[in-house]
Design an enzyme around this catalytic site. Sequence first.
Site, PDB file in Angstrom:
ATOM      1  N   ARG A 108       0.817  -1.214   0.000  1.00 22.04           N
ATOM      2  CA  ARG A 108       0.000   0.000   0.000  1.00 22.04           C
ATOM      3  C   ARG A 108       0.853   1.267   0.000  1.00 22.04           C
ATOM      4  O   ARG A 108       0.530   2.244  -0.671  1.00 22.04           O
ATOM      5  CB  ARG A 108      -0.937   0.007   1.207  1.00 22.04           C
ATOM      6  CG  ARG A 108      -1.973  -1.113   1.196  1.00 22.04           C
ATOM      7  CD  ARG A 108      -2.940  -0.995   2.361  1.00 22.04           C
ATOM      8  NE  ARG A 108      -3.761   0.192   2.249  1.00 22.04           N
ATOM      9  CZ  ARG A 108      -4.980   0.228   1.697  1.00 22.04           C
ATOM     10  NH1 ARG A 108      -5.509  -0.878   1.198  1.00 22.04           N
ATOM     11  NH2 ARG A 108      -5.654   1.351   1.636  1.00 22.04           N
ATOM     12  N   PRO A 114      -4.203  -2.959  -3.643  1.00 25.98           N
ATOM     13  CA  PRO A 114      -5.381  -2.753  -2.776  1.00 25.98           C
ATOM     14  C   PRO A 114      -5.501  -3.847  -1.724  1.00 25.98           C
ATOM     15  O   PRO A 114      -6.450  -4.634  -1.693  1.00 25.98           O
ATOM     16  CB  PRO A 114      -6.540  -2.797  -3.778  1.00 25.98           C
ATOM     17  CG  PRO A 114      -6.069  -3.754  -4.835  1.00 25.98           C
ATOM     18  CD  PRO A 114      -4.581  -3.521  -4.958  1.00 25.98           C
ATOM     19  N   LYS A 115      -4.551  -3.877  -0.792  1.00 25.12           N
ATOM     20  CA  LYS A 115      -4.440  -4.979   0.154  1.00 25.12           C
ATOM     21  C   LYS A 115      -5.167  -4.694   1.458  1.00 25.12           C
ATOM     22  O   LYS A 115      -5.098  -3.591   2.003  1.00 25.12           O
ATOM     23  CB  LYS A 115      -2.966  -5.278   0.442  1.00 25.12           C
ATOM     24  CG  LYS A 115      -2.193  -5.750  -0.785  1.00 25.12           C
ATOM     25  CD  LYS A 115      -0.804  -6.206  -0.430  1.00 25.12           C
ATOM     26  CE  LYS A 115      -0.073  -6.724  -1.658  1.00 25.12           C
ATOM     27  NZ  LYS A 115       1.217  -7.371  -1.330  1.00 25.12           N
ATOM     28  N   LYS A 116      -5.852  -5.726   1.954  1.00 24.68           N
ATOM     29  CA  LYS A 116      -6.491  -5.726   3.264  1.00 24.68           C
ATOM     30  C   LYS A 116      -6.099  -7.006   3.990  1.00 24.68           C
ATOM     31  O   LYS A 116      -5.650  -7.977   3.370  1.00 24.68           O
ATOM     32  CB  LYS A 116      -8.019  -5.664   3.127  1.00 24.68           C
ATOM     33  CG  LYS A 116      -8.549  -4.404   2.486  1.00 24.68           C
ATOM     34  CD  LYS A 116     -10.065  -4.425   2.373  1.00 24.68           C
ATOM     35  CE  LYS A 116     -10.739  -4.303   3.713  1.00 24.68           C
ATOM     36  NZ  LYS A 116     -12.222  -4.155   3.578  1.00 24.68           N
TER      37      LYS A 116
END
Length: 245
Positions: A108, A114-116
């Site tokens: 990020r 778009p990492k969660k």
Amino acid sequence: MKIDELLQQVSTPLGAGAFPRGPYRFHNREYLNITYRTDAAALRKVVPEPLEIEDPLVRFEIMRMPDTTGLGDYTECGQAVVVKLGQERGEYLQAMYVDNHPAIASGREVSAYPKKLGAPRLYVDSDTLVGTLDYGSLRIAVATMGYKHQPMTPEDAKAEICVPTFMLKLMRGYDRSMRICELVRMQISNVEVKGAWHGPARLQLFEHVLAPMADFPVREVVSASHIVADLSLPAAAVVHDYLAR
């Protein structure tokens, strides 16, 4: 800490950054890829201009990364939408769920992934390659593929995982106004394919408000692959600045 020393740091907290300086090399990175057809209208709601959608295809991927320089051992799951930018075809990374903080933070902060936080798994269950994704305590996805049914050529494997990848970088300033709004491009390089296979596959996606993979419902499974490779991730480059108007 002197200013010159400060400017050499990669990440906070100083003295024990969230991730080390790249570039990062991935050894024995293992993919389960399932490409499926979904609803074009659902894709158009979230894929940003100037990217275009021709055929409403999504690649669901689970990647097992047991040996990554600087980042360690982790697993990642995501959805990549097949798109076109001008005359170039590639994939738009819509969402990624990862079980490793250095990979999330570096993805990020340094790039635009778009990492969660999530809990993906990739494993072999008897004669089946299985991929799952949990978000919190809830199951979000289950993918199954026949284990090593048909060989895939290294050239086809490279073509599949080395397509141009587009991502959206969003960052607001301290006054909450938009500070960065960019479309960036990245392409995997320096690939050594160690094994690749085709096979039959199925994919189930389950509704979740904060992990909305099921917003792109599975209408038809088009293809599936299982690939093991060493590779590198180069730096991303800006291809469109939304604030430069």
